[in-house]
Design a protein around this motif. Structure first.
Motif, mmCIF file in Angstrom:
data_model
loop_
_atom_site.group_PDB
_atom_site.id
_atom_site.type_symbol
_atom_site.label_atom_id
_atom_site.label_comp_id
_atom_site.label_asym_id
_atom_site.label_seq_id
_atom_site.Cartn_x
_atom_site.Cartn_y
_atom_site.Cartn_z
ATOM 1 N N GLN A 19 -6.276 4.850 -10.469
ATOM 2 C CA GLN A 19 -5.565 3.705 -11.045
ATOM 3 C C GLN A 19 -5.171 2.667 -10.002
ATOM 4 O O GLN A 19 -4.866 1.523 -10.344
ATOM 5 N N ILE A 20 -5.176 3.056 -8.719
ATOM 6 C CA ILE A 20 -4.866 2.090 -7.664
ATOM 7 C C ILE A 20 -6.104 1.787 -6.822
ATOM 8 O O ILE A 20 -6.003 1.276 -5.697
ATOM 9 N N GLY A 21 -7.279 2.122 -7.369
ATOM 10 C CA GLY A 21 -8.530 1.793 -6.696
ATOM 11 C C GLY A 21 -8.910 2.729 -5.579
ATOM 12 O O GLY A 21 -9.750 2.398 -4.734
ATOM 13 N N PHE A 22 -8.336 3.907 -5.558
ATOM 14 C CA PHE A 22 -8.613 4.913 -4.520
ATOM 15 C C PHE A 22 -9.447 5.998 -5.188
ATOM 16 O O PHE A 22 -8.930 6.881 -5.859
ATOM 17 N N HIS A 23 -10.768 5.930 -4.991
ATOM 18 C CA HIS A 23 -11.670 6.880 -5.639
ATOM 19 C C HIS A 23 -12.003 8.000 -4.648
ATOM 20 O O HIS A 23 -12.587 7.757 -3.586
ATOM 21 N N ALA A 24 -11.601 9.214 -4.996
ATOM 22 C CA ALA A 24 -11.812 10.359 -4.110
ATOM 23 C C ALA A 24 -12.455 11.493 -4.892
ATOM 24 O O ALA A 24 -12.065 11.780 -6.042
ATOM 25 N N ALA A 25 -13.431 12.128 -4.282
ATOM 26 C CA ALA A 25 -14.077 13.278 -4.908
ATOM 27 C C ALA A 25 -13.106 14.455 -4.924
ATOM 28 O O ALA A 25 -12.192 14.554 -4.100
ATOM 29 N N GLY A 26 -13.344 15.350 -5.890
ATOM 30 C CA GLY A 26 -12.464 16.511 -6.005
ATOM 31 C C GLY A 26 -12.413 17.342 -4.739
ATOM 32 O O GLY A 26 -11.356 17.848 -4.345
ATOM 33 N N PRO B 71 -6.553 10.393 6.187
ATOM 34 C CA PRO B 71 -6.963 10.315 7.595
ATOM 35 C C PRO B 71 -7.635 8.983 7.910
ATOM 36 O O PRO B 71 -7.960 8.186 7.004
ATOM 37 N N TYR B 72 -7.854 8.755 9.202
ATOM 38 C CA TYR B 72 -8.599 7.567 9.628
ATOM 39 C C TYR B 72 -10.087 7.863 9.441
ATOM 40 O O TYR B 72 -10.767 8.344 10.342
ATOM 41 N N ASP B 73 -10.551 7.584 8.238
ATOM 42 C CA ASP B 73 -11.924 7.929 7.854
ATOM 43 C C ASP B 73 -12.453 6.806 6.986
ATOM 44 O O ASP B 73 -11.793 6.374 6.024
ATOM 45 N N ASP B 74 -13.650 6.330 7.290
ATOM 46 C CA ASP B 74 -14.218 5.194 6.568
ATOM 47 C C ASP B 74 -14.457 5.473 5.100
ATOM 48 O O ASP B 74 -14.670 4.540 4.313
ATOM 49 N N ARG B 75 -14.413 6.727 4.689
ATOM 50 C CA ARG B 75 -14.624 7.048 3.272
ATOM 51 C C ARG B 75 -13.444 6.616 2.410
ATOM 52 O O ARG B 75 -13.573 6.512 1.190
ATOM 53 N N PHE B 76 -12.314 6.370 3.028
ATOM 54 C CA PHE B 76 -11.091 6.085 2.269
ATOM 55 C C PHE B 76 -10.638 4.651 2.521
ATOM 56 O O PHE B 76 -10.907 4.081 3.596
ATOM 57 N N PRO B 77 -9.962 4.041 1.542
ATOM 58 C CA PRO B 77 -9.546 2.641 1.676
ATOM 59 C C PRO B 77 -8.759 2.391 2.962
ATOM 60 O O PRO B 77 -7.851 3.150 3.314
ATOM 61 N N LYS B 78 -9.115 1.315 3.663
ATOM 62 C CA LYS B 78 -8.522 1.020 4.962
ATOM 63 C C LYS B 78 -7.014 0.851 4.882
ATOM 64 O O LYS B 78 -6.279 1.283 5.788
ATOM 65 N N ARG C 195 -5.156 4.279 5.171
ATOM 66 C CA ARG C 195 -5.424 5.223 6.249
ATOM 67 C C ARG C 195 -4.188 5.398 7.145
ATOM 68 O O ARG C 195 -3.464 4.443 7.426
ATOM 69 N N GLY C 196 -3.987 6.635 7.579
ATOM 70 C CA GLY C 196 -2.858 6.921 8.471
ATOM 71 C C GLY C 196 -1.541 7.144 7.765
ATOM 72 O O GLY C 196 -0.508 7.324 8.418
ATOM 73 N N ILE C 197 -1.572 7.150 6.431
ATOM 74 C CA ILE C 197 -0.343 7.355 5.660
ATOM 75 C C ILE C 197 -0.278 8.792 5.157
ATOM 76 O O ILE C 197 -1.237 9.316 4.590
ATOM 77 N N GLY C 198 0.855 9.432 5.362
ATOM 78 C CA GLY C 198 1.104 10.761 4.823
ATOM 79 C C GLY C 198 2.350 10.758 3.964
ATOM 80 O O GLY C 198 3.388 10.219 4.364
ATOM 81 N N ILE C 199 2.233 11.322 2.763
ATOM 82 C CA ILE C 199 3.344 11.325 1.806
ATOM 83 C C ILE C 199 3.447 12.708 1.180
ATOM 84 O O ILE C 199 2.436 13.295 0.771
ATOM 85 N N ARG C 200 4.649 13.227 1.127
ATOM 86 C CA ARG C 200 4.917 14.447 0.361
ATOM 87 C C ARG C 200 6.270 14.278 -0.311
ATOM 88 O O ARG C 200 7.212 13.740 0.288
ATOM 89 N N PRO D 29 0.826 -1.222 0.000
ATOM 90 C CA PRO D 29 0.000 0.000 0.000
ATOM 91 C C PRO D 29 0.857 1.268 0.000
ATOM 92 O O PRO D 29 0.516 2.248 -0.687
ATOM 93 N N GLN D 30 1.934 1.258 0.754
ATOM 94 C CA GLN D 30 2.818 2.424 0.780
ATOM 95 C C GLN D 30 3.429 2.668 -0.592
ATOM 96 O O GLN D 30 3.501 3.816 -1.062
ATOM 97 N N ARG D 31 3.848 1.589 -1.235
ATOM 98 C CA ARG D 31 4.456 1.721 -2.570
ATOM 99 C C ARG D 31 3.450 2.276 -3.561
ATOM 100 O O ARG D 31 3.775 3.152 -4.379
#
Length: 501
Positions: free
Chosen positions: A398-405, A452-459, A462-467, A354-356
């Motif tokens: 493309q990695i199955g993470f569907h997020a609204a704008g 964030p730890y939010d059920d709207r996003f793939p489990k 969650r909890g991962i931050g990348i910049r 998931p991190q990759r």
């Protein structure tokens, strides 16, 4: 040799010919040097005469010549109306507690125009068609005082302001208010920044000028100065780019050291210290030790695990845990010019799947945006930001993470993709990010993703931050783009190879 009373009665330095200037230095302005031959040899900052290993012949500060400082002042007065005067103030000294001070950092506009690196100083730049350079520069600085220098450290003094820094005239800063009255006697515009902005604290001399202007009922003549200086600072000279390259190189070496030091149980604070130490060592391995020219450009972020969900987490106190990522946003300053780089790497040297996936998505966006950093693209930083948001949505799908704008703009990626870089980390902050890019600008490109730890996003995410952030020199075309942070490993393969070598 002149005694102290005689010197203080005639403290003015005037530049005529070089021979005359040297004669004045050796006679009239021997401020109490004779009382202490040790402090007489010291200056308040490195110069070629005191530190030839740091400042080359012809340079006023490391990497920047006196002629370039002169050209900067000429460029400033070219934008001023005839008869106007600009007052530029140094930073004040800041204190941690009584008698305990912070490391001094000069006001960037003041340093850009003078190279002078001491507090309690003022540069008065008066436009004049009668002056050979089109302006006169009067500097108000702290004079040499051996008794105080033994306690507080060396000062450069009046004579160095003329001989080393190109002033036409130098006076003790204690006389600033008295001479400011004379300098504003005509009806010309007065350019000065009298109000603290962006959290900056103005010097005591700034308050003195305000009172002089109020008593002279000249407040209506005051115009803002910093916007004019920032406009000049926005496009970097070849000399400035060389210093920024070195800041990037040093920071890259420090990132390599921090990555290799990472292990479970180590503190975020230890990684921060490793970075700072490695930046020093990167400048100590050549023929001359230049480590004195670097320090942290800002308070860095070393955020392990969920701490990376905070954009500017700077506590840096927690232990690293196996399986987590570390988001490190750090940069070294070199000869006053800043690097600002962010890398995200696994504590143990190997990304999980998931991190990759998430990292690769952010990296793809970052590399696309870097390729837009050229004048012929017609883009501004704001337009690049809008492109980065839509590109991130595409990569996440493309990695199955569907997020609204809206989720991307306000929660997953809530910060801007870019800012200007130079003497300040957030450089030329008054310059709009809506203007089109020009060759020679230096910008950061730093998309991020914070789940964030939010059920709207793939489990799994969650909890991962990348910049991921690079420092980029804007080119005329895509082929002319220069990345200043290539020494810091960035791809998944390069990071893992670095951490497991």
């Amino acid at each position: 040799m002149a005694n102290r009373a005689a010197v203080l009665a005639r403290p003015v330095m005037r530049a005529a010919s070089l021979a005359r200037r040297r004669s004045i230095l050796s006679t009239l302005l021997q401020t109490p040097k004779s009382k202490n031959p040790i402090t007489a040899q010291w200056l308040g900052q490195p110069t070629h005469s005191t530190h030839p290993e740091l400042v080359a012949k012809g340079e006023t500060t490391p990497g920047i010549t006196q002629s370039e400082y002169d050209q900067r002042r000429r460029q400033l007065v070219a934008d001023l109306p005839d008869g106007s005067i600009a007052f530029v103030f140094s930073s004040p000294m800041h204190f941690v507690s009584p008698h305990v001070f912070h490391e001094f950092r000069q006001d960037s506009d003041f340093f850009y125009l003078t190279g002078w690196n001491e507090p309690d100083s003022v540069a008065a730049i008066q436009k004049s068609s009668f002056a050979q350079r089109g302006y006169t520069l009067t500097m108000f600085v702290r004079p040499k005082e051996p008794e105080k220098e033994l306690w507080e450290g060396p000062r450069s003094g009046l004579e160095a302001a003329v001989a080393e820094f190109g002033a036409d005239e130098a006076r003790p800063v204690r006389d600033f208010a008295r001479f400011a009255k004379k300098l504003i006697h005509n009806d010309g515009a007065v350019y000065a920044d009298l109000d603290g902005e962006h959290g900056l604290v103005r010097s005591a001399q700034c308050g003195e000028l305000r009172r002089v202007l109020e008593r002279a009922e000249a407040g209506a003549r005051v115009r803002r100065l910093t916007s004019l200086v920032q406009r000049a600072r926005l496009v970097k000279s070849p000399a400035e780019l060389r210093l920024l390259r070195e800041a990037g190189r040093v920071s890259g070496a420090a990132f390599v050291a921090a990555m290799r030091a990472s292990r479970p149980g180590l503190s975020e604070s230890t990684l921060q210290s490793t970075f700072a130490h490695a930046a020093k060592l990167a400048l100590a391995n050549g023929a001359a030790d230049r480590s004195a020219l670097t320090r942290p450009a800002y308070v860095p972020v070393f955020a392990a695990g969920e701490h990376a969900l905070c954009m500017h987490y700077v506590l840096n106190q927690a232990p690293l845990r196996a399986g987590d990522l570390v988001l490190a946003d750090a940069g070294a300053e070199y000869a006053a010019y800043a690097a600002d780089i962010t890398r995200t790497f696994p504590v143990t040297g190997r990304f999980s799947e998931p991190q990759r996936d998430l990292y690769s998505a952010v990296l793809a966006v970052q590399e696309q945006m870097v390729r837009l950093c050229h004048a012929s693209s017609g883009y501004s930083l704001n337009e690049i930001h809008r492109s980065s948001s839509s590109a991130l949505a595409t990569e996440l799908k493309q990695i199955g993470f569907h997020a609204a704008g809206r989720d991307i703009d306000y929660q997953l990626y809530p910060h801007h993709v870019a800012h200007y870089l130079g003497l300040d980390v957030h450089d030329t902050v008054d310059m709009t990010r809506s203007q089109r890019l020009k060759p020679g600008m230096v910008v950061t490109i730093e998309p991020g993703l914070y789940v964030p730890y939010d059920d709207r996003f793939p489990k799994a995410f969650r909890g991962i931050g990348i910049r991921i952030e690079d420092d980029i020199v804007v080119g005329e075309s895509e082929a002319d783009i220069e990345n200043l942070s290539t020494d810091a490993p960035k791809s998944v393969d390069d990071i893992e190879a670095c951490m497991n070598c």
